[in-house]
Design a protein around this motif. Structure first.
Motif, PDB file in Angstrom:
ATOM      1  N   THR A   4     -10.400 -11.162   5.895  1.00 28.27           N
ATOM      2  CA  THR A   4     -10.108  -9.947   5.752  1.00 28.27           C
ATOM      3  C   THR A   4      -8.603 -10.037   4.902  1.00 28.27           C
ATOM      4  OG1 THR A   4     -10.787  -9.576   8.116  1.00 28.27           O
ATOM      5  CG2 THR A   4      -9.264  -8.127   6.930  1.00 28.27           C
ATOM      6  N   VAL A   5      -9.044  -9.435   4.389  1.00 31.51           N
ATOM      7  CA  VAL A   5      -7.022  -9.302   3.175  1.00 31.51           C
ATOM      8  C   VAL A   5      -6.853  -7.839   3.675  1.00 31.51           C
ATOM      9  CG1 VAL A   5      -8.608  -8.103   1.164  1.00 31.51           C
ATOM     10  CG2 VAL A   5      -6.143  -9.546   0.820  1.00 31.51           C
ATOM     11  N   ALA A   6      -5.279  -7.650   3.475  1.00 34.89           N
ATOM     12  CA  ALA A   6      -4.549  -5.883   2.910  1.00 34.89           C
ATOM     13  C   ALA A   6      -3.880  -6.011   1.638  1.00 34.89           C
ATOM     14  CB  ALA A   6      -3.285  -6.037   3.711  1.00 34.89           C
ATOM     15  N   ILE A   7      -4.072  -4.747   0.657  1.00 35.31           N
ATOM     16  CA  ILE A   7      -3.624  -4.820  -0.139  1.00 35.31           C
ATOM     17  C   ILE A   7      -2.256  -4.280  -0.208  1.00 35.31           C
ATOM     18  CG2 ILE A   7      -4.746  -3.959  -2.651  1.00 35.31           C
ATOM     19  CD1 ILE A   7      -7.525  -4.165  -2.673  1.00 35.31           C
ATOM     20  N   VAL A   8      -1.532  -4.888  -0.376  1.00 37.81           N
ATOM     21  CA  VAL A   8      -0.177  -3.363  -0.557  1.00 37.81           C
ATOM     22  C   VAL A   8      -0.260  -3.051  -1.742  1.00 37.81           C
ATOM     23  CG1 VAL A   8       2.073  -3.484   0.074  1.00 37.81           C
ATOM     24  CG2 VAL A   8       0.581  -5.281   0.964  1.00 37.81           C
ATOM     25  N   THR A   9      -0.136  -1.933  -1.403  1.00 36.67           N
ATOM     26  CA  THR A   9      -0.149  -0.880  -2.765  1.00 36.67           C
ATOM     27  C   THR A   9       1.420  -0.481  -3.019  1.00 36.67           C
ATOM     28  OG1 THR A   9      -0.329   1.155  -1.805  1.00 36.67           O
ATOM     29  CG2 THR A   9      -2.259   0.529  -2.315  1.00 36.67           C
ATOM     30  N   LYS A  10       1.649  -0.266  -4.127  1.00 34.72           N
ATOM     31  CA  LYS A  10       2.853   0.119  -4.933  1.00 34.72           C
ATOM     32  C   LYS A  10       2.974   2.104  -5.079  1.00 34.72           C
ATOM     33  CE  LYS A  10       5.779  -0.310  -8.719  1.00 34.72           C
ATOM     34  NZ  LYS A  10       5.841  -0.105 -10.373  1.00 34.72           N
ATOM     35  N   PRO A  11       3.655   2.422  -4.200  1.00 34.84           N
ATOM     36  CA  PRO A  11       3.774   3.735  -3.582  1.00 34.84           C
ATOM     37  C   PRO A  11       4.256   4.487  -5.206  1.00 34.84           C
ATOM     38  CG  PRO A  11       4.406   3.217  -1.692  1.00 34.84           C
ATOM     39  CD  PRO A  11       4.534   1.326  -2.585  1.00 34.84           C
ATOM     40  N   GLY A  12       3.542   5.614  -5.824  1.00 30.96           N
ATOM     41  CA  GLY A  12       4.130   6.641  -6.529  1.00 30.96           C
ATOM     42  C   GLY A  12       5.667   7.034  -6.249  1.00 30.96           C
ATOM     43  N   ALA A  19      -9.680  -5.276  -5.432  1.00 25.80           N
ATOM     44  CA  ALA A  19     -10.508  -4.669  -4.277  1.00 25.80           C
ATOM     45  C   ALA A  19     -11.974  -6.189  -4.775  1.00 25.80           C
ATOM     46  CB  ALA A  19     -10.601  -3.453  -4.314  1.00 25.80           C
ATOM     47  N   ALA A  20     -12.417  -5.469  -5.965  1.00 30.14           N
ATOM     48  CA  ALA A  20     -13.522  -6.660  -6.543  1.00 30.14           C
ATOM     49  C   ALA A  20     -13.886  -7.693  -5.513  1.00 30.14           C
ATOM     50  CB  ALA A  20     -13.842  -6.255  -8.055  1.00 30.14           C
ATOM     51  N   PRO A  21     -13.197  -8.479  -5.559  1.00 34.93           N
ATOM     52  CA  PRO A  21     -13.536  -9.998  -5.484  1.00 34.93           C
ATOM     53  C   PRO A  21     -13.398  -9.872  -4.116  1.00 34.93           C
ATOM     54  CG  PRO A  21     -11.465 -10.226  -6.830  1.00 34.93           C
ATOM     55  CD  PRO A  21     -12.053  -8.671  -6.112  1.00 34.93           C
ATOM     56  N   HIS A  22     -13.484  -9.035  -3.133  1.00 40.88           N
ATOM     57  CA  HIS A  22     -13.534  -8.892  -1.528  1.00 40.88           C
ATOM     58  C   HIS A  22     -14.754  -8.123  -1.660  1.00 40.88           C
ATOM     59  CE1 HIS A  22     -10.085 -11.106  -1.249  1.00 40.88           C
ATOM     60  NE2 HIS A  22      -9.306  -9.845  -1.844  1.00 40.88           N
TER      61      HIS A  22
END
Length: 167
Positions: free
Chosen positions: A1-9, A71-74
């Motif tokens: 399982t993975v969490a993708i940490v975004t960069k807030p605007g 996200a695509a590889p997951h």
């Protein structure tokens, strides 16, 4: 399982990212956005293996593309969606479970939710789509009784809270 940490605007939100990433890293593999684009968490609605991401001033096309590539590889697909009239996508659309979204069609294009059932908020309660779901229970402000009635008529258990201080 993975969490993708975004960069807030919003630059004011960026200091939160490291603390959240550190907490998540104890339980999940963490990947981070590193490009110039931005994605705010409030613009991301997770439904199964799809992330609906609102195009807003805080979630840019470049950020949405980077999120899609991470996200695509997951096995997760990213679908950009229109937002008009609210700050974040999830102010206008919330996933309730059971392939159902509560939405304000004045703020989000419900046609972009093909394959999902949509319950529209009462037109007099435009902010009612901003919900939290705990288990199978929808938590909603008590200020939206007509939308609560719509959800209950569709078989969703609802708990209301007095959040008038925040509103």
């Amino acid at each position: 399982t993975v969490a993708i940490v975004t960069k807030p605007g919003a630059a004011s939100r960026r200091p939160e990212v490291d603390a959240v990433a550190d907490a998540l890293a104890r339980h999940l593999n963490v990947e981070r956005m590193s490009g110039a684009g931005t994605v705010d968490g409030g613009d991301v609605m997770h439904v199964g293996s799809t992330l609906y991401v609102g195009r807003t001033p805080r979630s840019t096309d470049a950020g949405i593309l980077e999120l899609a590539s991470l996200a695509a590889p997951h096995g997760v697909t990213v679908r950009p969606v229109r937002v008009d009239g609210c700050l974040h996508y999830k102010s206008g659309a919330s996933y309730l479970g059971r392939d159902t979204v509560l939405a304000n069609p004045a703020w989000v294009d419900i046609a972009e939710l093909d394959g999902l059932r949509v319950i529209e908020v009462d037109p007099g309660e435009p902010w009612a789509a901003n919900t939290v779901v705990v288990g199978d229970t929808v938590v909603l402000s008590e200020a939206f009784p007509r939308t609560v009635a719509r959800l209950e008529a569709e078989g969703f258990p609802v708990v209301t809270l007095d959040i008038s201080e925040f509103q």
